[in-house]
Design an enzyme around this catalytic site. Structure first.
Site, PDB file in Angstrom:
ATOM      1  N   ARG A  61       5.159 -11.820   3.176  1.00 15.61           N
ATOM      2  CA  ARG A  61       4.224 -12.939   3.340  1.00 15.61           C
ATOM      3  C   ARG A  61       4.930 -14.279   3.148  1.00 15.61           C
ATOM      4  O   ARG A  61       4.633 -15.260   3.841  1.00 15.61           O
ATOM      5  CB  ARG A  61       3.087 -12.784   2.333  1.00 15.61           C
ATOM      6  CG  ARG A  61       1.996 -13.842   2.414  1.00 15.61           C
ATOM      7  CD  ARG A  61       0.858 -13.512   1.467  1.00 15.61           C
ATOM      8  NE  ARG A  61      -0.153 -14.558   1.452  1.00 15.61           N
ATOM      9  CZ  ARG A  61      -0.574 -15.185   0.348  1.00 15.61           C
ATOM     10  NH1 ARG A  61      -0.085 -14.849  -0.840  1.00 15.61           N
ATOM     11  NH2 ARG A  61      -1.482 -16.131   0.413  1.00 15.61           N
ATOM     12  N   HIS A  65       4.855 -17.444   5.655  1.00 16.76           N
ATOM     13  CA  HIS A  65       4.385 -18.772   5.251  1.00 16.76           C
ATOM     14  C   HIS A  65       5.459 -19.831   5.436  1.00 16.76           C
ATOM     15  O   HIS A  65       5.152 -20.996   5.674  1.00 16.76           O
ATOM     16  CB  HIS A  65       3.907 -18.750   3.796  1.00 16.76           C
ATOM     17  CG  HIS A  65       2.524 -18.184   3.640  1.00 16.76           C
ATOM     18  ND1 HIS A  65       1.583 -18.714   2.785  1.00 16.76           N
ATOM     19  CD2 HIS A  65       1.913 -17.136   4.254  1.00 16.76           C
ATOM     20  CE1 HIS A  65       0.464 -18.018   2.872  1.00 16.76           C
ATOM     21  NE2 HIS A  65       0.647 -17.045   3.746  1.00 16.76           N
ATOM     22  N   GLY A  71       8.778 -24.660  10.659  1.00 24.90           N
ATOM     23  CA  GLY A  71       9.713 -23.651  11.122  1.00 24.90           C
ATOM     24  C   GLY A  71      10.356 -22.915   9.955  1.00 24.90           C
ATOM     25  O   GLY A  71      10.090 -23.203   8.782  1.00 24.90           O
ATOM     26  N   ASN A  92      -0.621 -21.275  -0.820  1.00 20.81           N
ATOM     27  CA  ASN A  92       0.627 -20.709  -1.337  1.00 20.81           C
ATOM     28  C   ASN A  92       0.608 -20.442  -2.834  1.00 20.81           C
ATOM     29  O   ASN A  92       1.591 -19.939  -3.384  1.00 20.81           O
ATOM     30  CB  ASN A  92       1.805 -21.635  -1.013  1.00 20.81           C
ATOM     31  CG  ASN A  92       2.183 -21.589   0.455  1.00 20.81           C
ATOM     32  OD1 ASN A  92       1.970 -20.588   1.128  1.00 20.81           O
ATOM     33  ND2 ASN A  92       2.732 -22.685   0.947  1.00 20.81           N
ATOM     34  N   PRO A 159      -2.375 -19.883   9.094  1.00 21.45           N
ATOM     35  CA  PRO A 159      -3.652 -19.263   9.496  1.00 21.45           C
ATOM     36  C   PRO A 159      -4.413 -18.763   8.265  1.00 21.45           C
ATOM     37  O   PRO A 159      -3.946 -17.838   7.591  1.00 21.45           O
ATOM     38  CB  PRO A 159      -3.210 -18.089  10.383  1.00 21.45           C
ATOM     39  CG  PRO A 159      -1.796 -18.382  10.771  1.00 21.45           C
ATOM     40  CD  PRO A 159      -1.215 -19.146   9.623  1.00 21.45           C
ATOM     41  N   HIS A 189      -0.504  -6.649   7.002  1.00 20.98           N
ATOM     42  CA  HIS A 189      -1.473  -6.405   5.939  1.00 20.98           C
ATOM     43  C   HIS A 189      -1.521  -4.937   5.542  1.00 20.98           C
ATOM     44  O   HIS A 189      -2.284  -4.569   4.652  1.00 20.98           O
ATOM     45  CB  HIS A 189      -2.878  -6.854   6.380  1.00 20.98           C
ATOM     46  CG  HIS A 189      -3.001  -8.338   6.546  1.00 20.98           C
ATOM     47  ND1 HIS A 189      -4.041  -8.933   7.236  1.00 20.98           N
ATOM     48  CD2 HIS A 189      -2.217  -9.358   6.117  1.00 20.98           C
ATOM     49  CE1 HIS A 189      -3.886 -10.244   7.224  1.00 20.98           C
ATOM     50  NE2 HIS A 189      -2.788 -10.526   6.551  1.00 20.98           N
ATOM     51  N   ASP A 244      -4.659  -2.313   2.367  1.00 17.83           N
ATOM     52  CA  ASP A 244      -4.677  -1.053   3.114  1.00 17.83           C
ATOM     53  C   ASP A 244      -4.875   0.062   2.100  1.00 17.83           C
ATOM     54  O   ASP A 244      -3.920   0.720   1.677  1.00 17.83           O
ATOM     55  CB  ASP A 244      -3.354  -0.883   3.873  1.00 17.83           C
ATOM     56  CG  ASP A 244      -3.320   0.351   4.759  1.00 17.83           C
ATOM     57  OD1 ASP A 244      -4.273   1.144   4.710  1.00 17.83           O
ATOM     58  OD2 ASP A 244      -2.337   0.526   5.487  1.00 17.83           O
ATOM     59  N   SER A 247      -2.612   3.438   1.043  1.00 19.72           N
ATOM     60  CA  SER A 247      -1.200   3.428   1.443  1.00 19.72           C
ATOM     61  C   SER A 247      -0.654   2.005   1.452  1.00 19.72           C
ATOM     62  O   SER A 247       0.134   1.649   2.316  1.00 19.72           O
ATOM     63  CB  SER A 247      -1.019   4.081   2.815  1.00 19.72           C
ATOM     64  OG  SER A 247      -1.656   3.333   3.838  1.00 19.72           O
ATOM     65  N   ASP A 252       2.705   1.413   7.716  1.00 12.61           N
ATOM     66  CA  ASP A 252       2.290   2.427   8.686  1.00 12.61           C
ATOM     67  C   ASP A 252       1.223   1.853   9.614  1.00 12.61           C
ATOM     68  O   ASP A 252       0.977   0.644   9.611  1.00 12.61           O
ATOM     69  CB  ASP A 252       1.777   3.686   7.969  1.00 12.61           C
ATOM     70  CG  ASP A 252       0.687   3.380   6.933  1.00 12.61           C
ATOM     71  OD1 ASP A 252      -0.059   2.382   7.119  1.00 12.61           O
ATOM     72  OD2 ASP A 252       0.567   4.123   5.949  1.00 12.61           O
TER      73      ASP A 252
END
Length: 327
Positions: A61, A65, A71, A92, A159, A189, A244, A247, A252
């Site tokens: 992440r 960010h 950039g 952040n 976003p 995610h 998730d 897992s 995956d």
């Protein structure tokens, strides 16, 4: 199957090579000046994730960010005496791993002083975070330089998890990423956790009424009740939830299974079902039958994101420490 996967990866690398050529990034950038850099980074990553595997998601992440603001220039890592840097902005404040990035930088500096940028180290860390979580591995184009500017209000370019599809596509387009990159990178995610406040309005305050029945009708009811059992109110600022479930330490395709069942944690996850292209991609990969294809897509999108407006050549600097500029 193997032949088709190899062909996809070859085509991906050819396309990415053309893109990265324009940005002066290439995978052999440190072949003479610091040939051990990837080994040094990976050694530190293996050590860290063996002790704290949940750190993989936050490190991935952090690279994301970084690249969406100014950039991929390492600006997310900079400190500010008056708390006006990117890392001080609300989006952040939940980032983790800054201290670890400094440890990796110190190890790289010991091996190759004044040579490897923090921005490049962050790109390598993100790649290894995915690979060590049983995800794809890819060759990282290198040669980024570090920026010296970090401004908190520029994080508006990130976003938000509350975004609808229109907002998401606009923010991704600003860094030359398209709808496919959006749906592919959203699958990041599949590893990591989130604080309740990033999605609790879906559970308690969807239209602003702030009562128990004010819920997001697009969220699957049983999943909603499970989330409510973990996030007791809109005021819960500490509880962490797996993005998730079951897992969250493994990279995956389960993320797509969840989203297809309306069990995506964030507004932005559910938004992928509102567009025909991204919905079709989600449904295809929810079957779990095209893992090699998704892994190749994720690698390609990560390389593409990592090529977002980098500083190269004589631009920027090579910071000795990632949290402060050299001058």
């Amino acid at each position: 199957m193997a032949s088709r996967a190899a062909t996809m990866v070859a085509l991906m690398l050819a396309a990415v090579a053309a893109t990265c050529g324009r940005a002066q990034l290439h995978d052999k950038f440190y072949s003479e000046s610091c040939p051990s850099v990837e080994d040094v980074v990976r050694k530190e990553m293996v050590r860290a994730l063996s002790l704290a595997p949940s750190l993989a998601g936050p490190l991935l992440r952090m690279h994301f960010h970084d690249c969406f603001v100014r950039g991929c220039d390492g600006s997310v890592l900079l400190d500010s005496a008056n708390k006006t840097a990117e890392k001080d902005a609300q989006p952040n404040q939940t980032l983790r791993g800054f201290g670890f990035v400094e440890r990796v930088k110190a190890a790289v500096e010991k091996a190759c002083p004044d040579t490897v940028s923090c921005a490049d180290i962050l790109a390598l860390i993100a790649r290894d975070a995915v690979w060590l979580s049983k995800g794809p591995v890819w060759t990282v184009p290198l040669g980024r330089r570090d920026g010296s500017v970090s401004i908190s209000n520029e994080t508006d370019a990130l976003p938000p998890p509350t975004s609808n599809f229109t907002v998401l596509t606009q923010l991704f387009a600003a860094v030359n990423l398209d709808a496919k990159d959006l749906v592919v990178l959203s699958a990041g995610h599949t590893i990591g956790t989130s604080h309740c406040f990033s999605f609790s309005d879906r559970l308690y305050n969807f239209t602003g009424m702030e009562n128990p029945s004010d819920i997001d009708p697009t969220l699957e009811p049983q999943y909603m009740m499970r989330l409510k059992s973990k996030c007791a109110s809109l005021n819960d600022n500490t509880t962490l939830v797996e993005m998730d479930p079951g897992s969250f330490k493994t990279f995956d395709t389960d993320y797509f299974k969840l989203v297809s069942k309306r069990r995506g944690l964030f507004h932005s996850d559910g938004a992928l079902l509102t567009d025909p292209f991204t919905r079709a991609y989600v449904q295809r990969h929810a079957t779990g039958a095209f893992k090699d294809e998704f892994f190749a897509d994720f690698a390609a999108s990560m390389i593409k994101m990592g090529n977002a407006n980098p500083l190269t050549g004589s631009q920027g600097e090579i910071r000795k420490k990632c949290n402060v500029v050299n001058h």
